[in-house]
Each structure stands twice: as C-alpha cells, then as structure tokens.
Design a protein around this motif. Structure first.
Motif, PDB file in Angstrom:
ATOM      1  N   LEU A   1       0.885  -1.209  -0.036  1.00 56.02           N
ATOM      2  CA  LEU A   1       0.040  -0.221   0.115  1.00 56.02           C
ATOM      3  C   LEU A   1       0.760   1.166   0.054  1.00 56.02           C
ATOM      4  O   LEU A   1       0.496   2.351  -0.739  1.00 56.02           O
ATOM      5  CB  LEU A   1      -1.005  -0.186   1.151  1.00 56.02           C
ATOM      6  CG  LEU A   1      -1.943   1.364   1.278  1.00 56.02           C
ATOM      7  CD1 LEU A   1      -2.687   1.468   0.368  1.00 56.02           C
ATOM      8  CD2 LEU A   1      -2.789   1.007   2.547  1.00 56.02           C
TER       9      LEU A   1
ATOM     10  N   VAL B   1       0.666   4.479  -2.743  1.00 56.36           N
ATOM     11  CA  VAL B   1       0.398   5.849  -2.370  1.00 56.36           C
ATOM     12  C   VAL B   1       1.545   6.658  -2.658  1.00 56.36           C
ATOM     13  O   VAL B   1       1.187   7.922  -3.247  1.00 56.36           O
ATOM     14  CB  VAL B   1       0.245   5.825  -0.780  1.00 56.36           C
ATOM     15  CG1 VAL B   1       0.063   7.318  -0.240  1.00 56.36           C
ATOM     16  CG2 VAL B   1      -1.268   5.059  -0.454  1.00 56.36           C
TER      17      VAL B   1
ATOM     18  N   ALA C   1      -2.914   5.447  -5.421  1.00 57.66           N
ATOM     19  CA  ALA C   1      -3.660   5.103  -4.436  1.00 57.66           C
ATOM     20  C   ALA C   1      -4.112   6.248  -3.500  1.00 57.66           C
ATOM     21  O   ALA C   1      -3.054   7.371  -3.290  1.00 57.66           O
ATOM     22  CB  ALA C   1      -3.304   3.906  -3.762  1.00 57.66           C
ATOM     23  N   ARG C   2      -5.288   6.482  -2.982  1.00 56.93           N
ATOM     24  CA  ARG C   2      -5.518   7.537  -1.974  1.00 56.93           C
ATOM     25  C   ARG C   2      -6.407   6.897  -0.811  1.00 56.93           C
ATOM     26  O   ARG C   2      -7.487   6.343  -1.156  1.00 56.93           O
ATOM     27  CB  ARG C   2      -6.035   8.475  -2.742  1.00 56.93           C
ATOM     28  CG  ARG C   2      -6.580   9.868  -1.860  1.00 56.93           C
ATOM     29  CD  ARG C   2      -7.207  11.035  -2.630  1.00 56.93           C
ATOM     30  NE  ARG C   2      -8.140  10.855  -3.221  1.00 56.93           N
ATOM     31  CZ  ARG C   2      -9.401  11.079  -2.902  1.00 56.93           C
ATOM     32  NH1 ARG C   2      -9.726  11.650  -1.673  1.00 56.93           N
ATOM     33  NH2 ARG C   2     -10.458  10.855  -3.726  1.00 56.93           N
ATOM     34  N   ILE C   3      -5.789   7.006   0.204  1.00 59.60           N
ATOM     35  CA  ILE C   3      -6.438   6.685   1.496  1.00 59.60           C
ATOM     36  C   ILE C   3      -7.900   7.493   1.762  1.00 59.60           C
ATOM     37  O   ILE C   3      -7.590   8.810   2.058  1.00 59.60           O
ATOM     38  CB  ILE C   3      -5.612   6.501   2.764  1.00 59.60           C
ATOM     39  CG1 ILE C   3      -4.520   5.592   2.501  1.00 59.60           C
ATOM     40  CG2 ILE C   3      -6.534   5.877   4.109  1.00 59.60           C
ATOM     41  CD1 ILE C   3      -3.540   5.347   3.311  1.00 59.60           C
TER      42      ILE C   3
ATOM     43  N   PHE D   1      -7.927  -0.128   5.758  1.00 58.51           N
ATOM     44  CA  PHE D   1      -7.862   1.031   4.891  1.00 58.51           C
ATOM     45  C   PHE D   1      -8.799   1.110   3.612  1.00 58.51           C
ATOM     46  O   PHE D   1      -8.643   0.003   3.050  1.00 58.51           O
ATOM     47  CB  PHE D   1      -6.477   1.540   4.705  1.00 58.51           C
ATOM     48  CG  PHE D   1      -5.538   1.786   5.550  1.00 58.51           C
ATOM     49  CD1 PHE D   1      -5.529   3.129   6.201  1.00 58.51           C
ATOM     50  CD2 PHE D   1      -4.693   0.761   6.233  1.00 58.51           C
ATOM     51  CE1 PHE D   1      -4.842   3.537   7.306  1.00 58.51           C
ATOM     52  CE2 PHE D   1      -3.914   1.031   7.245  1.00 58.51           C
ATOM     53  CZ  PHE D   1      -3.664   2.430   7.763  1.00 58.51           C
TER      54      PHE D   1
ATOM     55  N   VAL E   1      -9.304   2.378   0.296  1.00 54.36           N
ATOM     56  CA  VAL E   1      -8.582   3.048  -0.751  1.00 54.36           C
ATOM     57  C   VAL E   1      -9.066   3.288  -2.130  1.00 54.36           C
ATOM     58  O   VAL E   1      -9.691   2.482  -2.457  1.00 54.36           O
ATOM     59  CB  VAL E   1      -7.106   2.154  -0.932  1.00 54.36           C
ATOM     60  CG1 VAL E   1      -6.199   3.009  -1.735  1.00 54.36           C
ATOM     61  CG2 VAL E   1      -6.431   2.077   0.699  1.00 54.36           C
TER      62      VAL E   1
ATOM     63  N   MET F   1      -8.158   3.611  -5.778  1.00 48.78           N
ATOM     64  CA  MET F   1      -6.988   3.243  -6.519  1.00 48.78           C
ATOM     65  C   MET F   1      -7.159   3.051  -7.744  1.00 48.78           C
ATOM     66  O   MET F   1      -8.364   2.814  -8.345  1.00 48.78           O
ATOM     67  CB  MET F   1      -6.055   2.068  -5.794  1.00 48.78           C
ATOM     68  CG  MET F   1      -6.982   0.920  -5.980  1.00 48.78           C
ATOM     69  SD  MET F   1      -6.115  -0.520  -4.850  1.00 48.78           S
ATOM     70  CE  MET F   1      -4.681  -0.624  -6.063  1.00 48.78           C
TER      71      MET F   1
END
Length: 483
Positions: free
Chosen positions: A180, A184, A189-191, A207, A209, A211
């Motif tokens: 992960l 990121v 990817a973005r949490i 999490f 995510v 993505m």
C-alpha cells in the motif's frame, strides 16, 4: 507521505487490512474509542425511540394527531447537531467525551442513521431480504469493537511498519505495509478512511483506498468453467475444453475438533463467569478460554487462506465462471450437514469469485436456484424426476451415462456459459413466463425427454401436450374464420 494521487480511468475501491501490535496504552485507547462509538449509538437509539414512546402514550389519552409530540429525525446531520448540543451537559458524556476523537462518536451516530433507514425501507417493502426490526441498544459484553476514522491524520508511515490514526498516534503493524505504501507514493492510490476492529483475538486496521487498478488478462479469456460446490469435494471444476478437476475439502474444523473438545472440557472444569450471581471468572478460566479461542481463530484463518487461494487461482485462469445460487441458509438448518457446510464456506466462495471477476472484467454467471444441474444428463439432456442426496453416481436411463454426481453437475453448469441469459437475468431459469413463486417454494423437477428445448432438457410432457392442443385450437379457429 509524498506522492500526489492522479485520477485516471479505471479507479476502483479496495480495502487493505493489516494486523496491529499496539502497546498497553494504545490498546486501552482503542477500547475507549470503540466504547465511545457504542455509547453514542445507544444514546441515539434511545433519543429517537423516546419520541415514539411518547406519542404512543399521548395517543392513549385521546390527544389528537396534530397535538402529539413531533417525530425526532434520525438523519446523520440531525443526530450530530443534537449530540453536540448535549455532550457537554449530559452526565453520561460530560466528564469523558474529550478523551476520544470525534470520529468515534460519529461512527456510532452514522450506524444509527443507517440502521433506522434500513428499518424504514424494510417496513415499506423497499429493501430486499428478511424483515429488519427496530434498532436496539448494544450490550457491552456482546457489541463488536469497531471505530471508523474519515478525517484527521490517516497515513502509512515511511518505514512500512507503522500506521498513524487520529488521537491514537502511531501504532506498529504486525505485518509490513509496503504494497500500500508503494501505491500511495506512486500516486496510484489515495486513502479515504480507516477502520480499527477487534476480531479473532487481536486488533486490525482496514484502509478504504481509491486506487487505479489495471485489468489483468486471464490465462484463458475465452474459456468457461462450471463450479459445483460440495462437502465430499470442496469444488468440482469442469471447463469448456472437457477437463475436470477436483478440489479437495480441507475440513479445517474437523481436524481441530479433538483438540477443541480437550480445551472445552478444561474450560468447563474451571470457575467461569455467572451473570445471575455476578461471579467473576477466575484467572485460570480466562487463560484456558484464551487457549481455546486461539484454536478457533487458527481454524478461521486457515479457512480464509484456503478460500482466497482457490478463488484467486480460478479467476486467474478462466474468463467466465458459472456457479449455483445455493440456499446456504436452508442447508444450515440440516443438523447432519450444518457443521460441514459452515466449514466449507459456500457463500464466501461465491462472494470472492464475483468481486475478483470484476477486477479482471470477467463475468460471473449465477445459475438459477431451481436449475436441475445434478438431475440433468450432461450427455443427452434427460432430466431425472428424483435424485436423492445419498446417490453419489449419476446414471442416465436414456443414454446409459454413468458419471460422478458432482462432475455431471459441473458439466451442466459450464454448458450454461454458452446459453443466453433469460428474462430474469439468471442463467438456467426455464420458467420465466409465469408468476414468480415466493422464496422457499417447492419446484419439483418433472421428467423430460432429450432433444426438446435445448441441451439441458426440454419442456415437460404435460407442457408439450398443452402446446400441441393449443396449436390445434388455433388452426381450427383460423379455418372457421376463413369459412
């Protein structure tokens, strides 16, 4: 954490789950946050239902509808506004609400809003499935420990072994988070949120995510496979090329039953808790109970690992997968098969096949629950009227085919991949013109002759006679009209 998220086509939502190794102070804080979520949930349920009870009491005194106490809303903004108003003065929260993150209370309020929405939709007939009752308060000894964070500092640390959450600080993970972290940092990817949960004896963080996931090409994109699930063999796979493969049933629970009985007897001999008298469990009972729970957790982990490996292997090889719509809830009511069906995880296999197929843009065909895959001959299409469960070998009375029952069913399922989907959107639904029967109705399979109605068998003899009679009537009416 560097790396800017670059939106691209093909974005998907995916979860990453990691086990945590919190210290004593962090574990206490995790319990506090989950307890705060439960307290907020119970307060919201009581606040909403109080107006219902008040209106019901006022109605018994003959008060008119217009003069009754107004309904209290259960939307999330309304619950937030009311909770923020009373949290500093209500004795239930005034002394300790500042110890936890606001996200803990928001978790409970959001769950209440969703629970009341589900109740209202179910009562109005807008929600599928079983009827949903009125939300009730959660008991401390039964409530699942969980808390969701949507705002604040949520990140993966650069060392790949720690995560940071609001008010909880930096917590060490039991396993590396390199996959992960690389996504990121690479901007793919973005949490969005993080959820901490206590299950199977330890803490986990999940999490959510957003993505960019590239579609992976399977090894045989034009091939299809039919999967027949069972207890003797976990799955029988028959592909469109004629190859059949048997997947053995690991039976993880059966392998641990002897050890579970030993530890269960040990737990029963020690002084456990008693709710009626308020007796607390002894230290030796808690130790023995923890040892027994470790066995259950190991069985669950082994089952999860085996199912993921099976479904991933199937989805990486075939383009189309055909499965049955099994009545798992009905199977669990059979006292002779319930433990074996639960240990196999039929519902989880189907769920994983569906979402893993969506990742590869490959379809998952679900055969109708009433489709007679086991009773139909895979060679000539003759359908048996009855085939008891104890008969494990299929013998065709028309063509003489002798085949394993599960392999015959898998071959019939893979044949559905080439068939057209019927009006109900479910493959194998041969009766779509009539009124749909309620859930749980008994559709008996009638004997069918080969060569009528396609590969899987034609219409029943009585249905064919009705069609022939209808044709004769239409011909007679046409002749009368001409005369």
């Amino acid at each position: 954490m560097s790396g800017r998220f670059r939106p691209r086509p093909g974005r998907v939502m995916q979860g990453y789950k990691f086990a945590l190794d919190p210290n004593a102070g962090q574990e206490q804080a995790l319990h506090s946050h989950c307890g705060a979520a439960r307290a907020a949930y119970n307060w919201a349920v009581s606040w909403v239902t109080a107006s219902w009870r008040q209106r019901k009491a006022e109605a018994t005194y003959g008060i008119g509808e217009d003069e009754l106490t107004s309904w209290r809303p259960w939307s999330l903004p309304a619950l937030r506004k009311e909770f923020n108003r009373i949290k500093t003065t209500d004795p239930r929260f005034a002394e300790w609400w500042r110890e936890n993150s606001k996200e803990a209370y928001n978790t409970g309020l959001a769950n209440v809003a969703a629970a009341f929405d589900n109740y209202a939709k179910s009562k109005q007939g807008k929600r599928k499935g079983a009827r949903v009752g009125v939300p009730r308060r959660k008991l401390k000894r039964k409530a699942r420990l969980a808390c969701r964070f949507t705002t604040g500092t949520i990140r993966i640390e650069l060392d790949g072994r720690h995560v940071t959450l609001p008010r909880l600080g930096t917590i060490r993970t039991h396993e590396p988070t390199a996959k992960l972290l690389a996504r990121v940092q690479g901007g793919t990817a973005r949490i969005l949120s993080a959820t901490v949960r206590h299950e199977r004896g330890r803490w986990f963080v999940s999490f959510q995510v957003e993505m960019v996931r590239e579609i992976t090409r399977v090894h045989q994109p034009d091939a299809a496979v039919g999967i027949d699930l069972g207890v003797t063999h976990l799955a029988v796979l028959a592909d469109s090329s004629g190859e059949t493969r048997y997947e053995p049933n690991p039976r993880h629970l059966d392998g641990a039953l002897k050890l579970l009985r030993f530890h269960s007897r040990r737990v029963s001999r020690r002084q456990g808790p008693d709710r009626r008298t308020g007796r607390k469990p002894s230290k030796r009972w808690e130790k023995a109970n923890d040892e027994r729970n470790k066995i259950h957790h190991r069985v669950a982990n082994l089952r999860t690992d085996a199912l993921h490996k099976l479904t991933t292997r199937v989805r990486a090889e075939y383009g189309s997968v055909v499965v049955e719509d099994l009545n798992v809830a009905g199977m669990l009511r059979n006292k002779r098969l319930a433990r074996h069906v639960a240990d196999a995880g039929f519902g989880e296999i189907r769920r994983q096949l569906v979402y893993k197929g969506q990742r590869n843009a490959c379809p998952t065909i679900v055969a109708n629950r009433w489709y007679p895959s086991s009773k139909t001959c895979s060679a000539c299409g003759t359908v048996k009227a009855k085939l008891p469960l104890h008969v494990r070998v299929f013998t065709c009375d028309a063509c003489g085919l002798v085949l394993d029952r599960d392999e015959n069913a898998a071959r019939n399922l893979v044949a559905l991949a080439a068939a057209c989907t019927t009006g109900t959107g479910v493959a194998g639904d041969q009766d779509t013109s009539g009124v749909s029967k309620p859930r749980g109705a008994d559709r008996k399979t009638r004997r069918q002759r080969p060569g009528r109605g396609g590969r899987a068998g034609g219409a029943s003899l009585s249905h064919q006679r009705w069609e022939e009679a209808g044709d004769r009537c239409r011909d007679a009416e046409a002749q009368l009209a001409l005369w």
